[in-house]
Design an enzyme around this catalytic site. Structure first.
Site, PDB file in Angstrom:
ATOM      1  CG  ASP A 120      10.433   6.003  -7.052  1.00 55.34           C
ATOM      2  OD1 ASP A 120      10.917   5.389  -8.030  1.00 55.34           O
ATOM      3  OD2 ASP A 120       9.239   6.330  -6.977  1.00 55.34           O
ATOM      4  CB  ALA A 154       1.193   0.471  -1.077  1.00 54.11           C
ATOM      5  CG  ASP A 186      -6.079   0.848   4.173  1.00 53.72           C
ATOM      6  OD1 ASP A 186      -7.097   0.692   4.877  1.00 53.72           O
ATOM      7  OD2 ASP A 186      -6.115   1.145   2.964  1.00 53.72           O
ATOM      8  CD  GLU A 202      -6.780  -6.241   1.259  1.00 53.53           C
ATOM      9  OE1 GLU A 202      -7.670  -5.864   0.477  1.00 53.53           O
ATOM     10  OE2 GLU A 202      -5.825  -5.533   1.580  1.00 53.53           O
ATOM     11  CG  HIS A 243      -8.033  -2.261   0.661  1.00 57.10           C
ATOM     12  ND1 HIS A 243      -7.541  -3.247  -0.154  1.00 57.10           N
ATOM     13  CD2 HIS A 243      -7.776  -1.098   0.000  1.00 57.10           C
ATOM     14  CE1 HIS A 243      -7.023  -2.717  -1.256  1.00 57.10           C
ATOM     15  NE2 HIS A 243      -7.165  -1.400  -1.175  1.00 57.10           N
ATOM     16  CG  LEU A 244     -11.494   1.592   5.610  1.00 53.15           C
ATOM     17  CD1 LEU A 244     -11.854   2.291   6.930  1.00 53.15           C
ATOM     18  CD2 LEU A 244     -12.767   1.297   4.823  1.00 53.15           C
ATOM     19  N   GLY A 245      -8.302   2.941   2.141  1.00 51.39           N
ATOM     20  CA  GLY A 245      -7.585   4.069   1.510  1.00 51.39           C
ATOM     21  C   GLY A 245      -8.412   4.822   0.486  1.00 51.39           C
ATOM     22  CB  ALA A 246      -9.863   3.868  -2.633  1.00 52.99           C
TER      23      ALA A 246
HETATM   24  N1  LIG Z   1      -5.127   1.447   0.169  1.00 54.62           N
HETATM   25  C1  LIG Z   1      -5.818   1.863  -0.856  1.00 54.62           C
HETATM   26  O1  LIG Z   1      -7.042   1.904  -0.812  1.00 54.62           O
HETATM   27  C2  LIG Z   1      -5.127   2.319  -2.075  1.00 54.62           C
HETATM   28  C3  LIG Z   1      -3.924   1.775  -2.438  1.00 54.62           C
HETATM   29  N2  LIG Z   1      -3.294   2.174  -3.582  1.00 54.62           N
HETATM   30  C4  LIG Z   1      -2.003   1.582  -3.882  1.00 54.62           C
HETATM   31  O2  LIG Z   1      -0.992   2.553  -3.665  1.00 54.62           O
HETATM   32  C5  LIG Z   1       0.159   2.191  -4.422  1.00 54.62           C
HETATM   33  C6  LIG Z   1       0.786   3.409  -5.093  1.00 54.62           C
HETATM   34  O3  LIG Z   1      -0.103   3.984  -6.025  1.00 54.62           O
HETATM   35  P1  LIG Z   1       0.345   5.218  -6.953  1.00 54.62           P
HETATM   36  O4  LIG Z   1       1.069   6.228  -6.137  1.00 54.62           O
HETATM   37  O5  LIG Z   1      -0.857   5.651  -7.667  1.00 54.62           O
HETATM   38  O6  LIG Z   1       1.354   4.491  -7.921  1.00 54.62           O
HETATM   39  P2  LIG Z   1       2.475   5.155  -8.849  1.00 54.62           P
HETATM   40  O7  LIG Z   1       2.710   4.188  -9.927  1.00 54.62           O
HETATM   41  O8  LIG Z   1       2.095   6.549  -9.192  1.00 54.62           O
HETATM   42  O9  LIG Z   1       3.754   5.228  -7.907  1.00 54.62           O
HETATM   43  C7  LIG Z   1       4.512   4.118  -7.576  1.00 54.62           C
HETATM   44  C8  LIG Z   1       5.966   4.563  -7.420  1.00 54.62           C
HETATM   45  O10 LIG Z   1       6.708   3.450  -6.999  1.00 54.62           O
HETATM   46  C9  LIG Z   1       7.954   3.437  -7.684  1.00 54.62           C
HETATM   47  N3  LIG Z   1       8.457   2.072  -7.754  1.00 54.62           N
HETATM   48  C10 LIG Z   1       8.015   1.050  -8.540  1.00 54.62           C
HETATM   49  N4  LIG Z   1       8.723  -0.069  -8.276  1.00 54.62           N
HETATM   50  C11 LIG Z   1       9.620   0.249  -7.320  1.00 54.62           C
HETATM   51  C12 LIG Z   1      10.624  -0.493  -6.637  1.00 54.62           C
HETATM   52  N5  LIG Z   1      10.818  -1.783  -6.881  1.00 54.62           N
HETATM   53  N6  LIG Z   1      11.344   0.151  -5.707  1.00 54.62           N
HETATM   54  C13 LIG Z   1      11.132   1.441  -5.431  1.00 54.62           C
HETATM   55  N7  LIG Z   1      10.219   2.214  -6.061  1.00 54.62           N
HETATM   56  C14 LIG Z   1       9.463   1.611  -6.983  1.00 54.62           C
HETATM   57  C15 LIG Z   1       7.634   4.011  -9.038  1.00 54.62           C
HETATM   58  O11 LIG Z   1       8.786   4.571  -9.630  1.00 54.62           O
HETATM   59  C16 LIG Z   1       6.594   5.064  -8.704  1.00 54.62           C
HETATM   60  O12 LIG Z   1       7.183   6.334  -8.524  1.00 54.62           O
HETATM   61  C17 LIG Z   1      -0.307   1.092  -5.376  1.00 54.62           C
HETATM   62  O13 LIG Z   1       0.063  -0.154  -4.833  1.00 54.62           O
HETATM   63  C18 LIG Z   1      -1.807   1.186  -5.322  1.00 54.62           C
HETATM   64  O14 LIG Z   1      -2.407  -0.024  -5.629  1.00 54.62           O
HETATM   65  C19 LIG Z   1      -3.838   3.135  -4.384  1.00 54.62           C
HETATM   66  C20 LIG Z   1      -5.025   3.710  -4.073  1.00 54.62           C
HETATM   67  C21 LIG Z   1      -5.775   3.344  -2.890  1.00 54.62           C
HETATM   68  O1  LIG Z   2      -7.206   1.817  -6.055  1.00 54.49           O
HETATM   69  C1  LIG Z   2      -6.535   1.037  -5.365  1.00 54.49           C
HETATM   70  O2  LIG Z   2      -5.413   0.626  -5.692  1.00 54.49           O
HETATM   71  C2  LIG Z   2      -7.071   0.567  -4.106  1.00 54.49           C
HETATM   72  O3  LIG Z   2      -6.376  -0.112  -3.394  1.00 54.49           O
HETATM   73  C3  LIG Z   2      -8.466   0.839  -3.768  1.00 54.49           C
HETATM   74  O4  LIG Z   2      -9.124  -0.396  -3.705  1.00 54.49           O
HETATM   75  P1  LIG Z   2     -10.706  -0.446  -3.632  1.00 54.49           P
HETATM   76  O5  LIG Z   2     -11.227   0.177  -4.902  1.00 54.49           O
HETATM   77  O6  LIG Z   2     -11.113   0.372  -2.445  1.00 54.49           O
HETATM   78  O7  LIG Z   2     -11.069  -1.891  -3.521  1.00 54.49           O
END
Ligand SMILES: NC(=O)C1=CN([C@@H]2O[C@H](COP(=O)(O)OP(=O)(O)OC[C@H]3O[C@@H](n4cnc5c(N)ncnc54)[C@H](O)[C@@H]3O)[C@@H](O)[C@H]2O)C=CC1
Ligand SMILES: O=C(O)C(=O)COP(=O)(O)O
Length: 529
Positions: free
Chosen positions: A171, A231, A256, A261, A279-282
């Protein structure tokens, strides 16, 4: 009065709907279906989505009344924030609502992948008792590589620590010391790829990150590596992962999220060693309750024209308690400024003096600009587009702060230079425990009046009889004076009358008064919405 319309385009928790309450007309639609979404946007004030609704420029253009897009979750890759900003539409998300759920789901997929949980489960339920086939690996003493040590990456690190793993992360935007505090060693991308036994992705989806783990990268990982992506789809290139799994260059994957999608027919599903979730993360009750209530609160604030801490395209973050009452005051100062100036200034200084200047007061600049342009442009002026309106008109804006404030504990001034070189200024303060707002200066004249709904200001040559004339003329037109103050520079010099009145003064009456008292300028200001 008609209620503002909130369009809920994806499933929102009951708790979120309850926060919206009866003050809004809540409509539902299927945001993933464009033929439903676009017409449904025609008269909505707010739009609430999750990840399945594409809020692109076309959708924003289809919503002329739209003031806020709220994403009930973290990722904003499905929202065109730039297009929203141009249209003056605020974008908010719920940045911490589902991070615990996403981190826990990541741990679930790491363990499921390590121990073949899903495959063994499916086999057993179809009547196969296979033990050696599903022999797994321990996490203990393994290296876990975290791509993106942000909110979720950090929660994953904390949760994996007790498993006895060594944690490394890539990072470039994080200080190594901060990572070290969390027991994580920052390394380069290639070091991570070469050393990790498990790789988990927690990056935002961006131009930089799409395909970050591609063919080259999957040629330098250990063949025993297991990759997890909770992510965004596409950060690990799906074709490259397919080839790597096929050629035995990767041992397994927990996925996930997908590049496109919904996804029910990924080629990756052919591999037994891929465990996948839709896509169940949340998707937990807790995360959805938090996401729903957080965005509902933000929508209410946004539609009330108040400051929204979770806004992403306007200065966000918490506004200090001492600064909050300054927002409506500063907006009023901006509106009074425009009424006094009668034209757009070439430059504007927003001056914040006194104790509050120790806080982050940048939001006051936005409030001032919102006020300044409210009476000027046809479109709704918001915290979002006010700076753009200033920029488009070539207005040079500066925020000036100073701890010195000789007369008042805090004073906020909006001062501008007009095209002909004249300076117009208006200052206000918040006083006493009830934070009563007062105008304390107009064009250099000291005063103390409340910024009520209807105000008027007249500048004239100081001489007797003027107060009487102003009072008589307003009386003749049925305008009741609530308060009146006279301020002057020197005896017999220039004087300014400031009035608060109960009803708006018609412009012809303002002109008549100005004419009869020989005023240099006469201006009325109406501050009601
Ligand atoms: N599967 C799901 O249901 C969910 C997925 N997500 C996804 O998870 C991911 C992370 O979310 P958060 O931790 O809240 O985000 P965040 O913004 O807190 O953390 C992202 C990190 O990535 C780093 N970063 C950014 N660009 C970079 C690069 N090119 N190379 C290396 N590091 C880099 C940043 O410095 C930061 O520390 C997002 O894509 C979000 O959409 C979030 C919630 C639920
Ligand atoms: O909050 C995020 O980034 C997620 O990926 C969660 O997506 P969702 O609200 O479950 O469609």
């Amino acid at each position: 009065m008609t209620k503002p319309v909130v369009l809920v385009a994806e499933e929102l928790s009951e708790a979120g709907l309850a926060v919206l309450g009866a003050d809004f007309e809540v409509r539902q639609t299927d945001g993933a279906d464009r033929s439903q979404l676009l017409p449904a946007l025609a008269d909505v004030d707010a739009l609430i989505v999750r990840s399945a609704t594409q809020v692109d420029a076309e959708a924003i253009a289809a919503a002329p009344k739209l003031r806020v897009v709220a994403r009930a979750g973290v990722g904003l890759d499905n929202v065109d924030v730039e297009a929203a900003t141009k249209a003056g539409v605020m974008v908010v998300n719920a940045p911490t609502s589902n991070i615990t759920s996403a981190a826990e789901h990541t741990v679930a997929l790491i363990l499921a992948s390590a121990r073949n949980v899903a495959q063994a489960h499916t086999a057993l339920k179809s009547g196969e008792w296979k033990r050696s086939k599903y022999t797994g690996v321990e996490l203990d003493e393994k290296v876990v590589g975290i791509l993106g040590l942000g909110k979720i990456g950090q929660l994953v690190a904390q949760r994996l620590q007790p498993f006895g793993v060594e944690l490394i992360a890539y990072d470039p935007y994080l200080q190594p010391a901060r990572a070290a505090q969390m027991g994580v060693r920052l390394v380069s991308l290639d070091e991570l790829l070469q050393q990790a036994d498990f790789i988990t992705v927690h990056l935002p989806k961006s131009k930089e990150t799409v395909g970050l783990i591609g063919d080259r990268e999957l040629h330098i990982v250990k063949p025993t590596v297991r990759l997890v992506n909770v992510a965004r789809g596409g950060i690990i290139d799906e074709n490259a992962l397919y080839s790597a799994l096929k050629e035995g260059r990767v041992a397994g994957a927990g996925i996930d999220v997908f590049a496109k999608e919904p996804c029910t027919d990924s080629p990756l599903f052919e591999f037994d060693q891929v465990v996948a979730t839709p896509h169940l993360g949340a998707s937990t009750h807790e995360a959805q309750e938090k996401a729903g209530t957080q965005v509902a609160r933000s929508v209410k604030l946004a539609l009330a024209g108040e400051f929204v801490p979770d806004a992403v395209n306007v200065q966000g973050g918490a506004v200090a308690e001492d600064v909050k009452p300054g927002l409506p005051l500063t907006e009023k100062l901006g509106r009074i400024f425009t009424a006094l100036a009668g034209e757009v200034a070439t430059s504007l200084d927003i001056e914040v003096r006194g104790e509050i200047s120790a806080q982050d007061v940048r939001v006051l600049e936005l409030a001032a600009l919102k006020g300044v342009f409210s009476g000027v442009v046809e479109d709704a002026v918001t915290y979002v587009n006010a700076p753009l309106l200033a920029k488009d008109r070539g207005v040079v804006v500066e925020l000036v702060t100073s701890a010195e404030s000789p007369d008042w504990r805090n004073v906020i001034t909006v001062r501008g230079v007009l095209a002909d070189g004249r300076t117009v200024s208006v200052s206000g303060t918040l006083s006493g425990p009830r934070q009563i707002t007062k105008i304390v200066e107009v064009n250099g004249y000291a005063m103390e009046i409340e910024p009520t709904e209807h105000l008027a200001f007249f500048t004239y040559a100081d001489r007797p009889g003027i107060v009487g004339t102003v009072g008589r003329l307003l009386g003749e037109h049925g305008v009741n004076i609530a308060s009146m103050q006279v301020s002057r520079d020197v005896k017999g010099g220039k004087a300014l009358i400031a009035l608060t009145v109960d009803t708006a003064i018609p412009s012809e009456v303002v002109e008549q008064i100005a004419g009869e008292i020989g005023a240099d300028s006469g201006r009325s200001v109406d501050l009601e919405d």
